[in-house]
Design an enzyme around this catalytic site. Structure first.
Site, PDB file in Angstrom:
ATOM      1  CG  ASN A 192      -1.797   1.030   1.526  1.00  0.00           C
ATOM      2  OD1 ASN A 192      -1.875   1.934   0.378  1.00  0.00           O
ATOM      3  ND2 ASN A 192      -2.426   1.314   2.542  1.00  0.00           N
ATOM      4  CE  LYS A 215      -0.238   3.246   4.641  1.00  0.00           C
ATOM      5  NZ  LYS A 215      -0.060   3.284   6.093  1.00  0.00           N
ATOM      6  CG  HIS A 226      -5.868   1.754   5.236  1.00  0.00           C
ATOM      7  ND1 HIS A 226      -5.574   2.882   6.271  1.00  0.00           N
ATOM      8  CD2 HIS A 226      -5.009   0.799   5.313  1.00  0.00           C
ATOM      9  CE1 HIS A 226      -4.348   2.249   6.441  1.00  0.00           C
ATOM     10  NE2 HIS A 226      -3.886   1.254   5.937  1.00  0.00           N
ATOM     11  CD  GLU A 266      -2.886   5.407   6.668  1.00  0.00           C
ATOM     12  OE1 GLU A 266      -2.857   5.423   5.663  1.00  0.00           O
ATOM     13  OE2 GLU A 266      -1.959   4.853   7.612  1.00  0.00           O
ATOM     14  CD  GLU A 302      -3.662  -2.818   7.535  1.00  0.00           C
ATOM     15  OE1 GLU A 302      -2.565  -3.092   6.922  1.00  0.00           O
ATOM     16  OE2 GLU A 302      -4.074  -1.442   7.537  1.00  0.00           O
ATOM     17  N   GLY A 351       2.033   1.857  10.910  1.00  0.00           N
ATOM     18  CA  GLY A 351       2.631   3.184  10.901  1.00  0.00           C
ATOM     19  C   GLY A 351       3.270   3.593  12.364  1.00  0.00           C
ATOM     20  CB  SER A 385       4.898  -2.467  12.303  1.00  0.00           C
ATOM     21  OG  SER A 385       4.544  -0.923  12.699  1.00  0.00           O
TER      22      SER A 385
HETATM   23  P1  PGA Z   1       2.857   0.071   7.970  1.00  0.00           P
HETATM   24  O1  PGA Z   1       1.419   0.327   7.142  1.00  0.00           O
HETATM   25  O2  PGA Z   1       3.112  -1.070   7.095  1.00  0.00           O
HETATM   26  O3  PGA Z   1       3.470   1.280   7.456  1.00  0.00           O
HETATM   27  O4  PGA Z   1       2.626  -0.041   9.379  1.00  0.00           O
HETATM   28  C1  PGA Z   1       0.365  -0.573   7.054  1.00  0.00           C
HETATM   29  C2  PGA Z   1      -0.673  -0.289   6.460  1.00  0.00           C
HETATM   30  O5  PGA Z   1      -1.270   0.918   6.635  1.00  0.00           O
HETATM   31  O6  PGA Z   1      -1.457  -0.988   5.452  1.00  0.00           O
END
Ligand code: PGA
Length: 249
Positions: free
Chosen positions: A9, A11, A95, A97, A167, A173, A212
């Site tokens: 992803n 982003k 997601h 976010e 997630e 993040g 992560s």
């Molecule tokens: P990350 O994000 O691997 O940077 O923790 C995962 C995600 O948002 O899908």
């Protein structure tokens, strides 16, 4: 046997120049990996670039969101058939976010999930609890509610056309991934809840872990019986890290 799946992803990152270097390196890096499926979910403006570079390889591409409508006066929105026009196979839905920053709710995420399936796209449906919710022992309540938003409305057959992703928000993040045991526990919960409706679909659906993930922790997570791969944020922007995770399949 469920095949492992690793989804990057990106982003809101990238540029035409950077994407070319990144995607070409990913394509070369996973070319000889035959035990998994690989997808990159790129920002809308780069779908054509992803299509041009990845067509004919074992890397598929997709988007990070979609409208639940097919057309109309919806400034800034992108429809499912537009994604199909660019050869997308997958699209991320719900997601955290988007749930947090763009007021996505269980209802709007469910509508997008359904629109994706109707268009022939595979939604990657994200679920997960906050740290506060986990500490209050609400993980199963929250994840169960998110899962039910699609399962109850559209039935287990819809889940058979999707990929699910657990997630936990406290792991996305941060540098604080779930332990394999923590993730496995929630994945089992998800699979069992689907099994109450349909055992065969529960057995076959792929449930990814995200939060992560990196090349050092991926293998232990992917080795868990109910973890079928990963949804990768930051490490998907670094070809060697992403390929390292793909190798854990
Ligand atoms: P990350 O994000 O691997 O940077 O923790 C995962 C995600 O948002 O899908």
């Amino acid at each position: 046997m469920r095949r492992k799946l690793v989804v990057g992803n990106w982003k809101m990152n990238g540029s035409i120049a950077k994407n070319k270097v990144l995607l070409e390196a990913v394509i070369v890096g996973v070319r000889d990996l035959h035990h998994g499926d690989f997808v990159v979910c790129v920002p809308y403006p780069y779908l054509a670039q992803a299509q041009a570079l990845a067509q004919g390889t074992n890397v598929a591409w997709g988007a990070q969101n979609l409208s639940s409508n097919e057309d109309g006066a919806l400034t800034g929105a992108v429809s499912p058939s537009m994604l199909m026009d660019y050869g997308c196979s997958h699209v991320i839905v719900g997601h955290s976010e988007r749930r947090l920053l763009s007021h996505e709710t269980d209802d709007t995420a469910a509508a997008r999930f359904h629109a994706a399936i109707n268009a022939g796209l595979t939604p990657i449906f994200c679920m997960g609890e906050t740290l506060e919710e986990r500490e209050s022992d609400w993980t199963e309540y929250v994840v169960g509610r998110q899962l039910d938003s699609i399962l109850r409305r559209f039935g287990p057959e819809s889940v058979s056309k999707a990929v699910l992703a657990y997630e936990p928000l406290w792991a996305v993040g941060t540098d604080n991934p779930a332990t394999p045991a923590q993730a496995q526990e929630v994945h089992t919960f998800i699979r069992k809840r689907i099994a109450r409706c349909d055992k065969k679909i529960a057995k076959n659906v792929r449930i990814l872990y995200g939060g992560s993930l990196n090349p050092s922790n991926a293998k232990a997570l992917f080795d868990m019986p109910d973890i079928d791969g990963g949804l990768v944020g930051r490490c998907s922007l670094d070809a060697s890290a992403f390929v390292g995770i793909c190798k854990a399949t």
